[in-house]
Design a protein around this motif. Sequence first.
Motif, PDB file in Angstrom:
ATOM      1  N   ILE A  50      -0.171  -5.703   5.653  1.00  0.00           N
ATOM      2  CA  ILE A  50       0.140  -6.789   6.600  1.00  0.00           C
ATOM      3  C   ILE A  50       1.245  -6.419   7.578  1.00  0.00           C
ATOM      4  O   ILE A  50       1.426  -7.066   8.583  1.00  0.00           O
TER       5      ILE A  50
ATOM      6  N   ARG B 122       1.156  -3.579   9.122  1.00  0.00           N
ATOM      7  CA  ARG B 122       0.534  -2.674  10.087  1.00  0.00           C
ATOM      8  C   ARG B 122       0.123  -3.411  11.343  1.00  0.00           C
ATOM      9  O   ARG B 122      -0.224  -4.597  11.287  1.00  0.00           O
ATOM     10  N   THR B 123       0.079  -2.687  12.461  1.00  0.00           N
ATOM     11  CA  THR B 123      -0.464  -3.320  13.660  1.00  0.00           C
ATOM     12  C   THR B 123      -1.994  -3.254  13.620  1.00  0.00           C
ATOM     13  O   THR B 123      -2.582  -2.427  12.917  1.00  0.00           O
ATOM     14  N   LEU B 124      -2.611  -4.103  14.405  1.00  0.00           N
ATOM     15  CA  LEU B 124      -4.073  -4.090  14.502  1.00  0.00           C
ATOM     16  C   LEU B 124      -4.532  -2.752  15.085  1.00  0.00           C
ATOM     17  O   LEU B 124      -5.574  -2.218  14.704  1.00  0.00           O
TER      18      LEU B 124
ATOM     19  N   VAL C  74       6.180  -0.461  12.694  1.00  0.00           N
ATOM     20  CA  VAL C  74       7.475  -1.077  12.376  1.00  0.00           C
ATOM     21  C   VAL C  74       8.258  -0.083  11.527  1.00  0.00           C
ATOM     22  O   VAL C  74       7.890   0.196  10.389  1.00  0.00           O
TER      23      VAL C  74
ATOM     24  N   ILE D 143      -3.074  -6.211  20.066  1.00  0.00           N
ATOM     25  CA  ILE D 143      -3.318  -5.107  19.128  1.00  0.00           C
ATOM     26  C   ILE D 143      -2.023  -4.427  18.671  1.00  0.00           C
ATOM     27  O   ILE D 143      -2.027  -3.691  17.706  1.00  0.00           O
ATOM     28  N   PHE D 144      -0.929  -4.670  19.358  1.00  0.00           N
ATOM     29  CA  PHE D 144       0.365  -4.130  18.924  1.00  0.00           C
ATOM     30  C   PHE D 144       1.056  -5.031  17.902  1.00  0.00           C
ATOM     31  O   PHE D 144       2.127  -4.714  17.417  1.00  0.00           O
ATOM     32  N   ARG D 145       0.459  -6.199  17.646  1.00  0.00           N
ATOM     33  CA  ARG D 145       1.055  -7.118  16.684  1.00  0.00           C
ATOM     34  C   ARG D 145       0.720  -6.711  15.261  1.00  0.00           C
ATOM     35  O   ARG D 145      -0.342  -6.150  15.012  1.00  0.00           O
ATOM     36  N   THR D 146       1.587  -7.063  14.330  1.00  0.00           N
ATOM     37  CA  THR D 146       1.239  -6.840  12.925  1.00  0.00           C
ATOM     38  C   THR D 146       0.337  -7.983  12.445  1.00  0.00           C
ATOM     39  O   THR D 146       0.318  -9.075  13.022  1.00  0.00           O
ATOM     40  N   LEU D 147      -0.376  -7.703  11.363  1.00  0.00           N
ATOM     41  CA  LEU D 147      -1.227  -8.727  10.761  1.00  0.00           C
ATOM     42  C   LEU D 147      -0.364  -9.892  10.267  1.00  0.00           C
ATOM     43  O   LEU D 147      -0.760 -11.051  10.348  1.00  0.00           O
ATOM     44  N   GLN D 148       0.840  -9.560   9.789  1.00  0.00           N
ATOM     45  CA  GLN D 148       1.761 -10.592   9.312  1.00  0.00           C
ATOM     46  C   GLN D 148       2.175 -11.538  10.449  1.00  0.00           C
ATOM     47  O   GLN D 148       2.275 -12.754  10.259  1.00  0.00           O
TER      48      GLN D 148
ATOM     49  N   GLU E  80       0.376 -12.163  13.175  1.00  0.00           N
ATOM     50  CA  GLU E  80      -0.819 -12.954  13.467  1.00  0.00           C
ATOM     51  C   GLU E  80      -0.923 -14.166  12.536  1.00  0.00           C
ATOM     52  O   GLU E  80      -1.174 -15.286  12.952  1.00  0.00           O
TER      53      GLU E  80
ATOM     54  N   ILE F 264       9.857 -12.017  10.909  1.00  0.00           N
ATOM     55  CA  ILE F 264       8.736 -11.075  10.875  1.00  0.00           C
ATOM     56  C   ILE F 264       8.961  -9.984  11.922  1.00  0.00           C
ATOM     57  O   ILE F 264       9.004 -10.262  13.122  1.00  0.00           O
TER      58      ILE F 264
ATOM     59  N   GLY G  19       8.580  -6.604  14.335  1.00  0.00           N
ATOM     60  CA  GLY G  19       7.525  -6.139  15.242  1.00  0.00           C
ATOM     61  C   GLY G  19       7.908  -4.796  15.829  1.00  0.00           C
ATOM     62  O   GLY G  19       8.999  -4.275  15.596  1.00  0.00           O
TER      63      GLY G  19
END
Lengths: 259, 259
Positions: free
Chosen positions: A26, A28-30, A122, B26-31, B33, B119, B121
């Motif tokens: 979680i 990780r980036t997409l 991160v 797409i640079f965002r983490t799943l967490q 999101e 969270i 980033g």
Amino acid sequence: MCKLFNWLNNKKGKLSIIGLGPGKYIFRTLQAEYALKKADWLYGYYSYINRLLLNKKKIYSDNHFEVTRAHEAIINATNGNRVAIVSGGDSGIFAMSAVVCEEIDQGPAAWRNLYIEIIPGVTAMLAVAAACGAPLGNDFCAISISDNFKPWETIIRRLDIAAKGGFIIALYNPVSNNRPWQLYAAFTIIRRHLSHNTIVIFGRAVGRKNEKIIFTTLANSPPDWVDMSTLVIIGSEKTRIVKRNNGQPPLIYSSRIIL
Amino acid sequence: MCKLFNWLNNKKGKLSIIGLGPGKYIFRTLQAEYALKKADWLYGYYSYINRLLLNKKKIYSDNHFEVTRAHEAIINATNGNRVAIVSGGDSGIFAMSAVVCEEIDQGPAAWRNLYIEIIPGVTAMLAVAAACGAPLGNDFCAISISDNFKPWETIIRRLDIAAKGGFIIALYNPVSNNRPWQLYAAFTIIRRHLSHNTIVIFGRAVGRKNEKIIFTTLANSPPDWVDMSTLVIIGSEKTRIVKRNNGQPPLIYSSRIIL
């Protein structure tokens, strides 16, 4: 035309250098998820590769073999394969990106044709900081105290001026089996400039099941469990603790305001 | 029991401070999101909030109103709502996490009950670095050259010792409408210690459609398009350029090896 281009593009090798973020997926980036799926070969340190449950060709290696790992991955990609090198955290911070770039710099001219993508993640200091508040909330330095690739004198000088300059300091690679004493020496240097009440944070295996984050003061000796998976943050005189209620851990932050 | 606990938990307010990473989702983490989806209220700077296509209650504010934004978001969450404050990049690096912590530190005792999650980033310097290689591949500093909250003398001193100490330097907040001259002054200070051939990278709006990343040397004046969305990386004497073939941009990296 477009299909032909795609086919040619797919035949061409590709090297992705991917920052996995700390621990769990979680973080990780997409973009990292997508790049992992696209790769056929994964190269990396045991514990990073082991976290990935993907059905890929996996080439494990130890932390002392970064150059060999980079070299082999580059050759594999130049042979037309889709190869990924994974790092924990961000691949650009004391990790594989610089090693790969240096190998290409010194390698045969043909390597400069290789298609390379670097995917940020991160890095440990951001994850440890977020887990306890905002200790990196003002100017900071990141220093690796491993003297495997730079003289200890350089490290001493940087620690000295960083502490004197009021920077918050993130220490990477604090302790390994071969380097047991450097962290203690670093603390001695930093204590010359900062109050012994300065807040210090130790974050180990952040984002993983065995995560351990504690804070103490510069007066105390670093705990004996600090290892290569540990990130140390040494606050500045502007770093403060906010006690919480309801059994919540305190918030540690560095004020952005310096009067 | 579990359902009751969940109900109580949902009734309790929550404040998430979320680093969106640079630009595209797409640079965002799943967490990140996940946390965005869970929130009912979003607070943030116009351009960050505008990137989010979610159907939420959105409270926009300008960059000069961080304290008001933090204050209002805290009150909203203590009233029992699920509130998120968003930052571009990482919320802990010259962004909202420290502002929120400081507000809670100085606010009424009841605010210390509030459930807070932070969270992390991908902060701008990591994204700019990845886009051009591994320029942050050795010890580095991150310095905000905005003198809104700290004396210019402190900034000068930190720039001076960072350059003298051989750190790679990431400059945040280089230029705003009210601060047009600081970046030029910073270059003058840094030129005292580093060769005029030192590599400098300017990355604007990284990860967005209008992304612009260029590199030059310290001899040259910063381009006139540098603004608050720009991150500047000033290399060290170990920062090198690897020219590429096939029309690919060069790789810029800082060697981890210092002899």
